[in-house]
Scaffold this motif. Structure first.
Motif: not given
Length: 571
Positions: A58-86
């Motif tokens: 999955l290629e993704l960016t933050s909600s607005d593409g900003s580095n600030t929100n991207s860093n928040t996204l990365i810090s809140n989702v660690d390796e080992g966390n789950e991804v669910t797809i519909w």
């Protein structure tokens, strides 16, 4: 795509994706509800099927593409966390197709003001099951006579699977007990086939659960997988005999067949498809070799209730084996009083039509081996494990015991005086001073069961073969764990359903029909517009879902990459 729009709804298939955050709440991408906690640039996902792990990228960016929100996204989702797809055309009818685990983050700084993020990993079930180690043995119980207890269900394939996934005793680190079930795998017995197939023994010696499941699949002709809701399945694979999904995949939507088809179930084949016909796995004859199969060979089991006491004579009963190994012999015995000597049974070769030949095996049991209820007739087991000559006569010899008819053992028999006699007796040991003689009166059949112990062996042949047969290849399947003819028949039958045929593989991109394509579905593929033409029923193997977003990253192009297979009879 303009011609395709006449065949399918104008609403595209779109993914809905959730990422589990470290605090167990969710980031959500849902274009149907305009929820964009992150933006999707590209998605590739292949659900697990037929023992093969699923993957996502999955290629993704933050909600607005900003580095600030991207860093928040990365810090809140660690390796080992789950991804669910519909995947679906609307929020109500979307279908959950994948549950995965983040294995890695990739951060690509396209420029100092924008980070393109990629997460990828395996499906949830494979991540657990293919990486947990177990240790243990399963053995079918035996009764007091040393025989396999057929009522014991502890070694059915179903029970072994359940044990491996749920029982702490099979996990080697007893100081930190966590089973696959504890990690979230949902185990339901009705989802696990194999309750009718018993193994006499099975073992795991610090091996991965996935590998041991595969061993059981090889025996029973099954596959295993974990669905997106984390339910574990162990079942027989979908075959071309299964019911069709009703989907038509065609390269010509103006073809009469396509025009008359249900327009919600038509998909368009893209160019650059490949078609392979192969005999790589084709065999004309398959040999199946398993472990030692113990089964009844010869017997006489009638008991008239008037047994012969063993205080005066040695008695013998003859039989002719139909297999090359005598595994064990069972005798119907009882006692009277308190025997003073150990019980001795011998297997002897025949000489001069009497039990005067070589003694192949002597087995003794202590004088108290029959319990207090031993006055009641009991089937007692004597382990033999001797090679014999098929068709030759052998004798079961029971040595006389004690000197008193009030304190000895008894051998049970029928109450018919057979002719010719099958039993003999001797007042001495019958060897140093031969005095064996066939019974001339009361020529009973003494109660015994003789069991063969040959390796399980089966041969399956496609048809009559000769030196001119094309592609005359043999194959052999060796399964030491298979000690039952029925299980071997099932295993070989599942193999020959495909190996006796030519395999045809079709790979292509498909632009989506309204009906979601899933691995294991049976579809009709019709290629008529050019190149190699064909029309047939196939089963979808690997199905990869690919979504490439639009400029606003809320819609985009959705297509499949499929690998479809069929098996065709050849001469």
């Amino acid at each position: 795509m303009s011609t395709v729009s006449n065949l399918i709804t104008r609403r595209p298939l779109l993914p809905v994706i959730t990422l589990k955050k470290n605090d167990a709440s969710l980031y959500t991408y849902n274009p149907f509800t305009s929820t964009f906690d992150f933006r999707v640039r590209r998605l590739q996902v292949t659900p697990p099927f037929s023992n093969t792990a699923g993957t996502f990228n999955l290629e993704l960016t933050s909600s607005d593409g900003s580095n600030t929100n991207s860093n928040t996204l990365i810090s809140n989702v660690d390796e080992g966390n789950e991804v669910t797809i519909w995947i679906g055309k609307n929020n109500t009818d979307k279908v959950k197709v994948f549950c995965g685990v983040i294995e890695s983050w990739e951060i690509n700084e396209m420029n100092k003001n924008f980070m393109n993020l990629t997460i990828k990993g395996p499906d949830f079930g494979s991540d657990i099951i293919k990486n947990r180690i177990i240790f243990g043995k399963w053995a079918q119980l035996v009764d007091s006579n040393g025989d396999q207890d057929d009522s014991d269900a502890s070694t059915t394939i179903q029970q072994i699977v359940i044990d491996m996934l749920t029982k702490y005793v099979y996990y080697p680190d007893q100081t930190s007990l966590v089973t696959c079930e504890d990690q979230g795998i949902i185990v339901t017995s009705t989802n696990i086939k194999g309750d009718d197939l018993k193994l006499k023994s099975f073992a795991a010696n610090y091996e991965f659960v996935g590998d041991k499941l595969q061993s059981l699949c090889d025996i029973g002709g099954t596959i295993w997988w974990v669905d997106p809701d984390k339910n574990f399945y162990f079942d027989y694979p979908t075959t071309v005999a299964s019911s069709s999904s009703g989907v038509l995949l065609t390269d010509d939507n103006t073809d009469a067949t396509a025009l008359s088809w249900d327009s919600t179930k038509v998909g368009l084949l893209a160019p650059n498809a490949t078609y392979e016909r192969t005999l790589e796995n084709h065999k004309r004859r398959i040999f199946g070799m398993g472990g030692v199969n113990i089964a009844l060979d010869q017997s006489s089991t009638t008991d008239a209730g008037t047994p012969t006491t063993l205080d005066s004579y040695n008695y013998a009963m003859k039989f002719v084996p139909e297999f090359s190994t005598v595994s064990k012999i069972k005798l119907k015995l009882s006692k009277i009083g308190t025997p003073t000597e150990d019980f001795v049974m011998e297997l002897r070769e025949s000489y001069n039509s009497l039990p005067e030949g070589k003694t192949l095996r002597t087995v003794s049991k202590p004088k108290a081996f029959l319990d207090a209820s031993g006055t009641t007739a009991t089937w007692s087991t004597f382990e033999i494990n001797e090679e014999v000559i098929i068709g030759q006569t052998y004798w079961i010899v029971v040595r006389k015991n004690g000197t008193s008819s009030s304190h000895t053992f008894r051998w049970h028999h029928d109450n018919i005086s057979h002719s010719p006699a099958f039993a003999a007796r001797s007042a001495t040991d019958g060897l140093t001073t031969p005095d064996w003689a066939l019974l001339t009166s009361n020529k009973y059949y003494y109660a015994f069961e003789e069991y063969k112990g040959d390796e399980v062996f089966r041969v399956y042949t496609k048809d009559a073969t000769s030196s001119t047969s094309k592609w005359h290849h043999d194959d052999i399947i060796r399964k030491d764990d298979v000690t039952d003819d029925q299980v071997m028949d099932l295993l070989i039958s599942s193999e020959v359903s495909t190996t006796f045929k030519r395999k045809e593989i079709f790979k292509a991109q498909v632009y989506s029909p309204d009906t979601l394509l899933l691995a294991g579905q049976r579809v009709r593929i019709r290629k008529q517009a050019g190149g190699y033409t064909f029309d047939g029923e196939f089963v979808l193997g690997s199905v990869e879902y690919i979504f490439e977003s639009s400029d606003d990253q809320s819609t985009g192009a959705f297509y499949y990459f499929i690998e479809a297979v069929r098996y065709v009879d050849i001469s």
